[in-house]
Enzyme design. Sequence first.
Site, PDB file in Angstrom:
ATOM      1  CB  CYS A  92      10.466  14.798  57.887  1.00 54.61           C
ATOM      2  SG  CYS A  92       9.545  13.889  59.138  1.00 54.61           S
ATOM      3  CG  HIS A 134      14.563  14.989  62.180  1.00 55.08           C
ATOM      4  ND1 HIS A 134      14.382  15.749  61.044  1.00 55.08           N
ATOM      5  CD2 HIS A 134      13.548  14.082  62.171  1.00 55.08           C
ATOM      6  CE1 HIS A 134      13.304  15.320  60.398  1.00 55.08           C
ATOM      7  NE2 HIS A 134      12.778  14.295  61.048  1.00 55.08           N
ATOM      8  CD  GLU A 135      14.197  10.499  63.522  1.00 54.20           C
ATOM      9  OE1 GLU A 135      12.985  10.391  63.777  1.00 54.20           O
ATOM     10  OE2 GLU A 135      14.623  10.618  62.355  1.00 54.20           O
ATOM     11  CG  HIS A 138       9.520  12.956  64.559  1.00 59.34           C
ATOM     12  ND1 HIS A 138       8.453  13.457  63.850  1.00 59.34           N
ATOM     13  CD2 HIS A 138      10.509  12.775  63.650  1.00 59.34           C
ATOM     14  CE1 HIS A 138       8.788  13.567  62.577  1.00 59.34           C
ATOM     15  NE2 HIS A 138      10.031  13.165  62.415  1.00 59.34           N
TER      16      HIS A 138
HETATM   17 ZN    ZN Z   1      11.046  13.217  60.656  1.00 58.60          ZN
END
Ligand code: ZN
Length: 215
Positions: A92, A134-135, A138
Amino acid sequence: MLRIVTFPHPALRYKSQPLRRIDDEFRLTVRRMFELMYEAKGIGLAANQVALPLRFFILNLTADPEQPEQEQVFINPEILKRESVVEEEEGCLSLPALYGKVRRSKKIRVRAFDLHGRQVEADVDGLLSRAIQHENDHLDGTLITDRFDAPVRAATSAKLREIEVAFRKSQTEGIFDDDTAIQARLAALAQHGGILPDVLSEADRQPSTPTPQNA
Ligand code: ZN
């Protein structure tokens, strides 16, 4: 100034709010985010990672600025369906040089708006599926370290501490505000639901010419 923030910048723990405006400020922000992502050699970047508490992220799985046709923007994304589980190593940009295995859904159905405000829905698999998850994490304030199992967390704890110390140092040096000021700023942006003009500095408004690769 728009820049990639590292752990434990409060934006990385912020549960982001829907984007309500696709305007010139927003399009400029997306352009600048792609530049920052390419400079950092990443394949994806979420708004939280540039201290914007708004639900959108960008991807280019090639990480290659010479392939802009591979760029994708996901605005107010939703993961509608998940199917089977697969484990792979992830990194990341907000956790430099920290890697570990993360379990993700293998296939997902995602719905989002694109840069033109059109709604797009797709079934995706492989790296694209992983990157979207993954995004999307966030945007909810979730990091890969939250998804590590206990042995991976133990193996990466010294590195995480190192990243934390570096960020706290940058705050004492005045590079970043203290957490209270950052929280207030995040709340104001989240309430606005778009990019306030002062988010972008003069430098952000004048994109650098891309440096040719292998030059
Ligand atoms: Zn990330």
